[in-house]
Scaffold this motif. Structure first.
Motif, PDB file in Angstrom:
ATOM      1  N   ILE A  52     108.560   9.804  86.244  1.00  0.00           N
ATOM      2  CA  ILE A  52     108.856  10.599  87.439  1.00  0.00           C
ATOM      3  C   ILE A  52     109.951  11.608  87.128  1.00  0.00           C
ATOM      4  O   ILE A  52     109.838  12.792  87.444  1.00  0.00           O
ATOM      5  CB  ILE A  52     109.241   9.687  88.623  1.00  0.00           C
ATOM      6  CG1 ILE A  52     108.016   8.902  89.094  1.00  0.00           C
ATOM      7  CG2 ILE A  52     109.857  10.498  89.768  1.00  0.00           C
ATOM      8  CD1 ILE A  52     108.343   7.770  90.061  1.00  0.00           C
ATOM      9  N   TRP A  53     111.027  11.137  86.476  1.00  0.00           N
ATOM     10  CA  TRP A  53     112.125  12.035  86.123  1.00  0.00           C
ATOM     11  C   TRP A  53     111.623  13.163  85.209  1.00  0.00           C
ATOM     12  O   TRP A  53     111.967  14.336  85.403  1.00  0.00           O
ATOM     13  CB  TRP A  53     113.264  11.261  85.465  1.00  0.00           C
ATOM     14  CG  TRP A  53     114.372  12.154  85.045  1.00  0.00           C
ATOM     15  CD1 TRP A  53     115.423  12.577  85.803  1.00  0.00           C
ATOM     16  CD2 TRP A  53     114.515  12.805  83.777  1.00  0.00           C
ATOM     17  NE1 TRP A  53     116.212  13.436  85.086  1.00  0.00           N
ATOM     18  CE2 TRP A  53     115.671  13.593  83.840  1.00  0.00           C
ATOM     19  CE3 TRP A  53     113.775  12.790  82.607  1.00  0.00           C
ATOM     20  CZ2 TRP A  53     116.112  14.354  82.767  1.00  0.00           C
ATOM     21  CZ3 TRP A  53     114.204  13.547  81.535  1.00  0.00           C
ATOM     22  CH2 TRP A  53     115.371  14.324  81.622  1.00  0.00           C
ATOM     23  N   SER A  54     110.807  12.818  84.212  1.00  0.00           N
ATOM     24  CA  SER A  54     110.297  13.821  83.276  1.00  0.00           C
ATOM     25  C   SER A  54     109.410  14.851  83.981  1.00  0.00           C
ATOM     26  O   SER A  54     109.493  16.044  83.688  1.00  0.00           O
ATOM     27  CB  SER A  54     109.513  13.150  82.142  1.00  0.00           C
ATOM     28  OG  SER A  54     110.373  12.378  81.340  1.00  0.00           O
ATOM     29  N   SER A  55     108.583  14.395  84.903  1.00  0.00           N
ATOM     30  CA  SER A  55     107.723  15.324  85.661  1.00  0.00           C
ATOM     31  C   SER A  55     108.547  16.285  86.504  1.00  0.00           C
ATOM     32  O   SER A  55     108.230  17.473  86.589  1.00  0.00           O
ATOM     33  CB  SER A  55     106.768  14.546  86.568  1.00  0.00           C
ATOM     34  OG  SER A  55     105.835  13.843  85.801  1.00  0.00           O
ATOM     35  N   GLN A  56     109.610  15.754  87.106  1.00  0.00           N
ATOM     36  CA  GLN A  56     110.447  16.594  87.958  1.00  0.00           C
ATOM     37  C   GLN A  56     111.311  17.549  87.137  1.00  0.00           C
ATOM     38  O   GLN A  56     111.459  18.711  87.481  1.00  0.00           O
ATOM     39  CB  GLN A  56     111.315  15.732  88.866  1.00  0.00           C
ATOM     40  CG  GLN A  56     110.514  15.000  89.910  1.00  0.00           C
ATOM     41  CD  GLN A  56     111.328  13.981  90.685  1.00  0.00           C
ATOM     42  OE1 GLN A  56     112.449  13.620  90.312  1.00  0.00           O
ATOM     43  NE2 GLN A  56     110.763  13.494  91.775  1.00  0.00           N
ATOM     44  N   SER A  57     111.867  17.068  86.047  1.00  0.00           N
ATOM     45  CA  SER A  57     112.776  17.897  85.242  1.00  0.00           C
ATOM     46  C   SER A  57     112.031  18.860  84.325  1.00  0.00           C
ATOM     47  O   SER A  57     112.573  19.893  83.951  1.00  0.00           O
ATOM     48  CB  SER A  57     113.703  17.014  84.399  1.00  0.00           C
ATOM     49  OG  SER A  57     112.977  16.410  83.335  1.00  0.00           O
ATOM     50  N   LYS A  58     110.825  18.473  83.919  1.00  0.00           N
ATOM     51  CA  LYS A  58     110.017  19.265  82.982  1.00  0.00           C
ATOM     52  C   LYS A  58     110.721  19.481  81.631  1.00  0.00           C
ATOM     53  O   LYS A  58     110.465  20.455  80.929  1.00  0.00           O
ATOM     54  CB  LYS A  58     109.603  20.593  83.598  1.00  0.00           C
ATOM     55  CG  LYS A  58     108.773  20.426  84.856  1.00  0.00           C
ATOM     56  CD  LYS A  58     108.217  21.710  85.344  1.00  0.00           C
ATOM     57  CE  LYS A  58     107.447  21.642  86.638  1.00  0.00           C
ATOM     58  NZ  LYS A  58     106.979  20.414  87.148  1.00  0.00           N
ATOM     59  N   LEU A  59     111.616  18.546  81.264  1.00  0.00           N
ATOM     60  CA  LEU A  59     112.375  18.662  80.018  1.00  0.00           C
ATOM     61  C   LEU A  59     111.714  17.982  78.824  1.00  0.00           C
ATOM     62  O   LEU A  59     112.068  18.263  77.682  1.00  0.00           O
ATOM     63  CB  LEU A  59     113.781  18.099  80.204  1.00  0.00           C
ATOM     64  CG  LEU A  59     114.673  18.836  81.202  1.00  0.00           C
ATOM     65  CD1 LEU A  59     115.998  18.106  81.373  1.00  0.00           C
ATOM     66  CD2 LEU A  59     114.897  20.271  80.739  1.00  0.00           C
ATOM     67  N   GLY A  60     110.803  17.057  79.108  1.00  0.00           N
ATOM     68  CA  GLY A  60     110.183  16.323  78.011  1.00  0.00           C
ATOM     69  C   GLY A  60     109.171  15.333  78.529  1.00  0.00           C
ATOM     70  O   GLY A  60     108.752  15.405  79.685  1.00  0.00           O
ATOM     71  N   GLU A  61     108.793  14.405  77.643  1.00  0.00           N
ATOM     72  CA  GLU A  61     107.771  13.422  77.976  1.00  0.00           C
ATOM     73  C   GLU A  61     108.215  12.025  77.573  1.00  0.00           C
ATOM     74  O   GLU A  61     108.947  11.853  76.600  1.00  0.00           O
ATOM     75  CB  GLU A  61     106.467  13.740  77.251  1.00  0.00           C
ATOM     76  CG  GLU A  61     105.832  15.041  77.688  1.00  0.00           C
ATOM     77  CD  GLU A  61     104.481  15.257  77.027  1.00  0.00           C
ATOM     78  OE1 GLU A  61     103.706  14.286  76.894  1.00  0.00           O
ATOM     79  OE2 GLU A  61     104.221  16.406  76.634  1.00  0.00           O
ATOM     80  N   VAL A  62     107.714  11.040  78.307  1.00  0.00           N
ATOM     81  CA  VAL A  62     107.927   9.640  77.976  1.00  0.00           C
ATOM     82  C   VAL A  62     106.563   9.030  77.668  1.00  0.00           C
ATOM     83  O   VAL A  62     105.570   9.338  78.332  1.00  0.00           O
ATOM     84  CB  VAL A  62     108.646   8.886  79.127  1.00  0.00           C
ATOM     85  CG1 VAL A  62     107.838   8.908  80.409  1.00  0.00           C
ATOM     86  CG2 VAL A  62     108.981   7.471  78.722  1.00  0.00           C
ATOM     87  N   VAL A  63     106.500   8.219  76.589  1.00  0.00           N
ATOM     88  CA  VAL A  63     105.241   7.633  76.148  1.00  0.00           C
ATOM     89  C   VAL A  63     105.499   6.202  75.684  1.00  0.00           C
ATOM     90  O   VAL A  63     106.527   5.923  75.069  1.00  0.00           O
ATOM     91  CB  VAL A  63     104.631   8.455  74.983  1.00  0.00           C
ATOM     92  CG1 VAL A  63     103.349   7.834  74.466  1.00  0.00           C
ATOM     93  CG2 VAL A  63     104.381   9.885  75.408  1.00  0.00           C
ATOM     94  N   THR A  64     104.539   5.318  75.952  1.00  0.00           N
ATOM     95  CA  THR A  64     104.639   3.954  75.432  1.00  0.00           C
ATOM     96  C   THR A  64     103.899   3.846  74.110  1.00  0.00           C
ATOM     97  O   THR A  64     102.898   4.530  73.884  1.00  0.00           O
ATOM     98  CB  THR A  64     104.041   2.921  76.412  1.00  0.00           C
ATOM     99  OG1 THR A  64     102.679   3.250  76.662  1.00  0.00           O
ATOM    100  CG2 THR A  64     104.811   2.876  77.711  1.00  0.00           C
ATOM    101  N   THR A  65     104.393   2.994  73.271  1.00  0.00           N
ATOM    102  CA  THR A  65     103.844   2.602  71.966  1.00  0.00           C
ATOM    103  C   THR A  65     103.277   3.765  71.132  1.00  0.00           C
ATOM    104  O   THR A  65     102.148   3.693  70.649  1.00  0.00           O
ATOM    105  CB  THR A  65     102.788   1.490  72.109  1.00  0.00           C
ATOM    106  OG1 THR A  65     101.698   1.956  72.918  1.00  0.00           O
ATOM    107  CG2 THR A  65     103.384   0.238  72.707  1.00  0.00           C
TER     108      THR A  65
END
Length: 184
Positions: A52-65
């Motif tokens: 959610i934070w990444s979508s709002q900030s548009k600064l980067g991405e979070v990924v699992t494994t």
């Protein structure tokens, strides 16, 4: 004279697809089984809040494994990473693997002293050498999060967070997550 086998990335293609996670650190093959339900639940909560934070900030991405192939004999699969858009553009190869360090790596401890030592010592050393800026070790059994940040000596423990604390990071401007919610 005894010589141990030195594993390489290409050797992983020869291993069975049996639900185990195979990683290579300094040429040593590391095998772990599928994680505990609570381990996965914690990862899910973190991926949701960071997503959610990444979508709002548009600064980067979070990924699992994600697969991170630092070198042919340093090939790991952390539980979760956050990477800035700028860095992602530089270190994502044509096969869809990271070939350099993301800014943030998160490992959730699996049961067993070998697994704990791997995350606390072996992987922390590797991530420090390769340039990870921040490393979170999440202990779902003790319900605590250890925060390691880069300085001139590597990744040093700067805080241990408990249920009444709030998780934040200088890497993630205005990101806040209740530690209690991570484990609820």
């Amino acid at each position: 004279m005894y010589q141990s086998t030195r594993w390489k990335s290409a050797d992983l293609d020869l291993l069975p697809d049996n639900g185990n996670r195979y990683e290579i650190i300094d040429g040593e093959l590391l095998v772990t089984r599928a994680p505990h339900w609570d381990h996965q639940r914690v990862i899910t909560r973190l991926i949701q809040s960071l997503g959610i934070w990444s979508s709002q900030s548009k600064l980067g991405e979070v990924v699992t494994t994600p697969g991170i192939i630092f070198t042919d004999d340093d090939n790991v699969i952390p539980d979760l990473v956050w990477i800035s858009n700028e860095r992602l553009a530089r270190i994502l190869d044509d096969s869809g693997h990271l070939v350099g360090a993301p800014e943030l790596v998160v490992e959730v401890l699996s049961a067993g002293s070998d697994n704990e030592r791997r995350d606390r010592e072996v992987k922390r050393k590797l991530y420090a050498i390769r340039g990870v800026q921040e490393y979170w070790i999440v202990d779902w059994q003790k319900q605590q999060i250890e925060i390691f940040r880069r300085d001139s000596n590597g990744l040093l423990l700067i805080a241990t967070l408990f249920g009444s604390d709030v998780l934040s990071s200088p890497l993630l401007s205005n990101f806040e997550q209740s530690v209690a919610e991570v484990f609820s």
